[in-house]
Motif scaffolding. Structure first.
Motif: not given
Length: 320
Positions: A108-111, A167-171, A177-178, A184-185
Motif C-alpha cells: 500500500i505504501i509503495e503504491r 480511524l476508529r476501526r481501521p481494517p 499504517l501511521g 518507510s516513506l
C-alpha cells in the motif's frame, strides 16, 4: 463493465473514423523504444518495493521482487480494477513472511509513493506549463459556482464520517499504517529516495506515452505532449476499469479538447499507450502458477532446504 461503457460512450461521441484518422504511419522504432523504457520502470518499481519492505523489517530478494512485480503488472492488465496484481503480491508476501499486516502495508505504501509523485508532477505541470495557464484561471473561476460548491460540500459531509470510522476501526491491513508510513516513506533518511525513485517511474510513464504518440505518427511538440500526459495518467488511479481502459481514453479526450486539440487524437494516443503497456506486461504471464512447476517442485518446493530456492504456487522465490 465500466471500461466498456466509457469506451462505448467515446465511440458514439467521436465516431470511430475520427480515431482511425488520427493514426498516421506506424513507427516501429518508437514502439521498441517504448517497450525498452518499461524495463527500468519495473526495475525502479521493484527497488521501491524492496526499500519499503526493508524499512518494515521484511526482507525481499531482488529476483523475487522483479518476478512478483512483473506478475502484478500482468494481472493488473487483465483483471478488473487494476489493483488485483498488487493484492496478489501482497498476499503472497504476507503468507511467506508470516507478517500479514506489514506485507500488505508495504505494498500500500509503495503504491502510494508512486501516486503521490504522479499527483505532485501533475500539479507542477498544470501550475507551470504555459499550455495550462489560461485553462487554470478559468477552472479556478468556475469553482465558485453554486453547483461546484454544493458538490464539494456533499463530498465533505459524506467523507468526514467515513474517515472517522476508518480511524476508529481501521481494517487489519491498515492497523499501524501511521507508524509504518513514518518509517518507510516519511523518515528523513528515506523520503528523498522514495521521492526520487517514484518521480523517475512517473517520468518513464510519461516518456512511454510520448513514444506511443510518435508510434502512431502524432507530431505534437515534445513539450506539449509532456504537459498533456500527467492529467491523463491521473485518471488511471481510479480502480474502476480494466487497466485504466475507458477512464484513460475519456481523460485524454477531455484534456486534448481543453488544450484546443482534437479529442480523437488524444484517444488514439491513449489507446496506443494502453496496448504498449499490455505488451510490456506479458513477461509476467511466465510467472503465473502452473501445475507443471508444482509437480516438479514436489511437496517441499524443489527439494531444497531452508535458505535455498523454492517453488511456491508456481512462482520461483528465494526463501527468506
Amino acid at each position: 463493465m465500466a471500461s466498456l461503457l466509457l469506451l462505448g460512450g467515446l465511440w458514439v461521441w467521436l465516431e470511430p473514423g475520427e480515431v482511425v484518422d488520427a493514426v498516421g504511419p506506424l513507427a516501429p522504432g518508437w514502439m521498441l523504444l517504448a517497450l525498452a523504457l518499461t524495463l527500468p520502470q519495473v526495475l525502479l518499481s521493484a527497488w521501491r518495493w524492496r526499500l519499503t519492505s526493508s524499512r518494515l523489517g521484511l526482507p525481499l530478494g531482488w529476483g523475487r521482487a522483479l518476478r512478483e512485480y512483473y506478475l502484478a503488472l500482468f494481472l493488473n492488465q487483465v483483471l478488473p480494477g487494476g489493483v488485483a496484481g498488487d493484492a496478489a503480491r501482497a498476499w503472497r508476501h504476507s503468507r511467506d513472511s508470516g507478517r500479514r499486516g506489514s506485507a500488505w502495508r508495504a505494498v500500500i505504501i509503495e503504491r502510494a509513493s508512486g501516486q503521490l509523485a504522479l499527483l505532485l508532477l501533475t500539479l507542477l505541470v498544470v501550475a507551470l506549463s504555459p499550455l495550462w495557464q489560461g485553462l487554470l484561471g478559468e477552472a479556478l473561476a468556475s469553482l465558485s459556482s453554486p453547483l461546484v460548491l454544493g458538490v464539494a460540500s456533499l463530498l465533505v459531509l459524506l467523507g468526514v464520517p467515513v474517515t472517522r470510522r476508518l480511524l476508529r476501526r481501521p481494517p487489519v491491513a491498515l492497523a499501524g499504517l501511521g507508524g509504518d508510513l513514518r518509517r518507510s516513506l516519511l523518515a528523513s533518511s528515506v523520503w528523498p529516495r522514495q521521492l526520487a525513485g517514484s518521480l523517475l517511474v512517473v517520468l518513464s510513464y510519461a516518456l512511454v506515452f510520448v513514444c506511443a504518440a510518435r508510434t502512431i505518427g502524432v507530431t505534437l511538440p515534445l513539450g506539449t505532449l509532456l504537459a498533456l500526459v500527467p492529467p491523463v495518467l491521473m485518471a488511471m488511479v481510479i480502480p474502476l476499469s480494466f487497466a485504466g481502459w475507458g477512464l484513460r481514453e475519456g481523460a485524454a479526450a477531455l484534456v486534448w479538447g481543453l488544450a484546443g486539440l482534437a479529442p480523437a487524437e488524444g484517444v488514439a494516443v491513449s489507446m496506443a499507450y494502453g496496448l504498449l503497456v499490455l505488451v510490456a506486461s506479458l513477461p509476467g504471464a511466465l510467472c503465473l502458477p502452473g501445475p507443471s512447476r508444482r509437480a516438479a517442485a514436489g511437496p517441499s518446493g524443489d527439494g531444497s532446504g531452508p535458505g535455498e530456492v523454492q517453488v511456491e504456487d508456481g512462482v520461483v522465490a528465494a526463501a527468506e
